[in-house]
Write an enzyme that holds these catalytic residues in place. Structure first.
Site, short mmCIF file in Angstrom:
data_model
loop_
_atom_site.label_atom_id
_atom_site.label_comp_id
_atom_site.label_asym_id
_atom_site.label_seq_id
_atom_site.Cartn_x
_atom_site.Cartn_y
_atom_site.Cartn_z
N ARG A 127 0.51 -1.17 0.60
CA ARG A 127 -0.44 0.13 0.28
C ARG A 127 0.75 1.43 0.40
NH1 ARG A 127 -3.66 -2.81 3.35
NH2 ARG A 127 -4.96 -4.04 2.22
N LYS A 149 3.96 11.89 -10.67
CA LYS A 149 2.92 10.91 -11.58
C LYS A 149 3.74 10.07 -12.02
CE LYS A 149 0.50 14.28 -14.35
NZ LYS A 149 -0.06 15.92 -15.03
N GLU A 191 10.48 18.93 -23.78
CA GLU A 191 10.18 18.98 -22.67
C GLU A 191 10.88 20.68 -22.48
OE1 GLU A 191 7.61 18.08 -21.46
OE2 GLU A 191 7.74 15.56 -21.57
N LYS A 235 9.41 23.53 -12.94
CA LYS A 235 7.95 21.98 -12.65
C LYS A 235 7.76 22.22 -11.28
CE LYS A 235 6.22 17.85 -13.38
NZ LYS A 235 6.46 16.81 -13.80
N GLU A 245 -3.25 18.16 -9.97
CA GLU A 245 -3.95 18.67 -11.09
C GLU A 245 -5.15 18.76 -10.73
OE1 GLU A 245 -1.19 17.62 -15.08
OE2 GLU A 245 -4.13 16.24 -15.29
N ARG A 249 -1.49 22.69 -13.19
CA ARG A 249 -0.50 21.78 -13.33
C ARG A 249 -0.42 21.17 -14.92
NH1 ARG A 249 2.12 16.73 -9.39
NH2 ARG A 249 3.13 16.35 -11.66
N ASN A 253 1.28 19.71 -19.29
CA ASN A 253 1.06 18.96 -20.56
C ASN A 253 0.68 19.71 -22.42
OD1 ASN A 253 0.14 16.59 -20.06
ND2 ASN A 253 -0.68 17.16 -18.86
N HIS A 256 1.75 18.36 -25.35
CA HIS A 256 0.97 16.08 -24.87
C HIS A 256 -0.03 15.86 -25.53
CE1 HIS A 256 4.51 17.29 -22.41
NE2 HIS A 256 4.91 15.78 -22.24
N HIS A 260 0.31 11.97 -27.34
CA HIS A 260 -0.10 11.32 -26.99
C HIS A 260 -1.01 10.71 -28.33
CE1 HIS A 260 0.07 12.41 -21.75
NE2 HIS A 260 1.26 12.10 -23.14
N HIS A 273 9.00 10.12 -27.36
CA HIS A 273 7.44 10.67 -26.45
C HIS A 273 8.07 12.40 -26.54
CE1 HIS A 273 5.30 12.28 -23.03
NE2 HIS A 273 6.36 12.75 -22.73
P1 NAD Z 1 13.26 6.05 -21.49
O1 NAD Z 1 12.85 5.68 -19.92
O2 NAD Z 1 12.23 4.82 -22.59
O3 NAD Z 1 14.70 6.01 -21.91
C1 NAD Z 1 15.39 6.14 -23.23
C2 NAD Z 1 16.30 5.75 -23.33
O4 NAD Z 1 17.76 6.19 -23.03
C3 NAD Z 1 16.06 3.83 -22.86
O5 NAD Z 1 16.53 2.42 -24.26
C4 NAD Z 1 16.96 3.64 -21.87
O6 NAD Z 1 17.75 2.65 -21.99
C5 NAD Z 1 18.15 5.02 -22.20
N1 NAD Z 1 18.41 4.76 -21.10
C6 NAD Z 1 18.49 5.93 -19.86
N2 NAD Z 1 19.49 6.98 -19.31
C7 NAD Z 1 20.50 6.33 -20.44
C8 NAD Z 1 21.63 6.05 -19.88
N3 NAD Z 1 22.39 7.57 -19.07
N4 NAD Z 1 22.59 6.70 -20.94
C9 NAD Z 1 22.45 5.38 -22.13
N5 NAD Z 1 20.92 4.73 -22.34
C10 NAD Z 1 19.87 5.68 -21.58
O7 NAD Z 1 12.69 7.48 -22.16
P2 NAD Z 1 12.33 8.77 -21.43
O8 NAD Z 1 11.99 9.67 -22.30
O9 NAD Z 1 13.58 8.39 -19.90
O10 NAD Z 1 10.75 8.57 -20.53
C11 NAD Z 1 9.89 8.67 -21.51
C12 NAD Z 1 8.59 8.19 -20.18
O11 NAD Z 1 8.47 8.66 -19.83
C13 NAD Z 1 7.02 8.07 -20.85
O12 NAD Z 1 6.88 6.72 -21.20
C14 NAD Z 1 6.56 8.92 -20.36
O13 NAD Z 1 5.48 9.06 -20.73
C15 NAD Z 1 7.03 8.97 -19.68
N6 NAD Z 1 7.14 10.32 -19.11
C16 NAD Z 1 6.50 10.55 -17.14
C17 NAD Z 1 6.25 11.88 -17.42
C18 NAD Z 1 5.84 12.18 -15.86
O14 NAD Z 1 5.56 12.62 -14.90
N7 NAD Z 1 5.74 10.63 -14.61
C19 NAD Z 1 6.03 12.93 -17.67
C20 NAD Z 1 6.83 13.14 -18.86
C21 NAD Z 1 7.29 11.67 -19.14
N1 GLY Z 2 4.54 15.68 -17.08
C1 GLY Z 2 3.34 16.20 -16.53
C2 GLY Z 2 2.80 16.41 -15.27
O1 GLY Z 2 3.94 16.15 -14.71
O2 GLY Z 2 2.01 17.05 -15.25
#
Ligand code: NAD
Ligand code: GLY
Length: 372
Positions: A127, A149, A191, A235, A245, A249, A253, A256, A260, A273
């Protein structure tokens, strides 16, 4: 050794936390946990993936052990197509095997996919246990790791399964970006540019004058750190004002909503992304021009900056009705009305729920026509 660390507070209740930024800081993860008040001796499940484990896991685990923690490592597959409930179940299995307790900790060491999945696993294990985010992509450093998030994708849409679960600490070591593929680095810049448009015109101006936005090796280390600090501060401020949100907040997006749609309809993994967000920002810019709420001149500045960064800006040609259907599945739809973050000027956006389907159809059909 790392330089002086920069600390940005994230003022959420009941437990505020810090974003700690500095080259080389990954070697001090153990000490930073102690500073964040995380009890020594506890079990820690570090979740990462191969690309990150190979260069960084040894030094990371060593720092944890030296500070008196009991670390366990889980290396998972972590592409966007792996961001599923099944992957979260693997993390839960590892938590069970390692006998994590309520007072234990998970650490996400990786990009946004690892961060979102591990955060969700921590939010749901027993939990809810604590999570620390150590982002290693630019995108995760400036966005995904901050603000709580967490979640995974559903076949019907991005991030439809999830929970708010704030981290205890976010530790950013920009030097880990040296191993990141350049395409991923550029995707993160989308971003960063977003923060410029939604509220930080000074950051936008800085980016316009920057050399090397499309190539990490060409970007000055200090400028990179400045860009990360600007983005994280934006942020942190937005999250502190509207953690769950209820309103403000949603501006995070920007780009986005269409982004999306592109990710979902083109297949997860086709566009990164950040690349989808880049096209999404251009698309919402086109819609804003059509509705006379943004100037063509500023939309061109946005497009030019995205292009200079090496990001895609062209609509991938998707049927308008499919776009509308996908938009209806967005998490921010209220009473059937889609939430759009519309640009007003560089540094200011507004939240709109009154954009008609006909306006969206007109915009998409124009973009589709341009592609043919
Ligand atoms: P990712 O996590 O897929 O990483 C991209 C690639 O880089 C992967 O292949 C990973 O193995 C590699 N990698 C990561 N760090 C590395 C490093 N230092 N050296 C070598 N390789 C490395 O992609 P991302 O762009 O980091 O994240 C995208 C995701 O984040 C999406 O799913 C998106 O929905 C999410 N996201 C979430 C929020 C949130 O607020 N929670 C905000 C924006 C995006
Ligand atoms: N990436 C959008 C949020 O954190 O609200």
């Amino acid at each position: 050794m790392h330089q002086t660390l920069h600390r940005i507070p994230v003022k959420v209740n009941p437990q505020p936390y810090e974003i700690v930024i500095g080259a080389g800081s990954i070697q001090s993860i153990g000490k930073e946990l102690v500073k964040a008040g995380i009890r020594k001796g506890i079990k820690i499940l570090v979740v990462t993936n191969k690309d990150v484990a190979v260069p960084y896991s040894d030094i990371f685990l060593q720092s944890l052990s030296e500070s008196g923690y009991d670390p366990h490592l889980l290396v998972i597959e972590a592409g966007e197509d792996q961001k599923t409930p099944e992957s979260v179940a693997l993390i839960h299995d590892a938590a069970y095997t390692a006998k994590l307790e309520r007072g234990s900790l998970m650490i996400a060491l990786g990009g946004g996919v690892v961060g979102d999945m591990t955060g969700f696993a921590a939010a749901t294990w027993l939990r809810g246990i604590s999570i620390v985010q150590v982002p290693t992509t630019l995108l995760a450093m400036v966005d995904a790791a901050i603000g709580g998030k967490t979640g995974v994708n559903h076949t019907g849409g991005k991030n439809l399964i999830g929970a708010f679960h704030q981290p205890r600490l976010v530790l950013i070591d920009p030097s880990t970006l040296k191993t990141l593929p350049e395409r991923e680095f550029r995707a993160g810049m989308a971003e960063v540019i977003k923060y410029g448009v939604i509220g930080d015109s000074k950051l936008f101006d800085l980016l316009e004058t920057c050399k090397g936005l499309n190539k990490l090796s060409a970007l000055n280390d200090q400028v990179l750190e400045e860009i990360i600090i600007h983005s994280c501060s934006s942020k942190a401020n937005i999250v502190a004002l509207d953690e769950h949100e209820s309103g403000l907040r949603a501006i995070l997006n920007y780009g986005h909503t269409f982004g999306h749609v592109i990710e979902t309809l083109c297949g997860y993994g086709t566009w990164l992304h950040g690349e989808a967000v880049s096209i999404g920002m251009v698309t919402i810019g086109e819609l804003a021009i059509q509705l006379d709420s943004w100037s063509k001149e500023e939309a061109n500045r946005q497009k030019a900056l995205l292009k200079k960064t090496g990001l895609p800006t062209e609509w991938p040609s998707i049927n308008g009705e499919d776009v509308l259907r996908s938009l209806q599945g967005d998490k921010k739809v209220k009473g059937g009305n889609i939430c759009f973050i519309m640009p007003k000027r560089i540094g200011e956006v507004e939240i709109k729920y009154d954009i008609t389907n006909d306006s969206i159809r007109e915009c998409i059909s124009r973009l589709n026509y341009q592609v043919q």
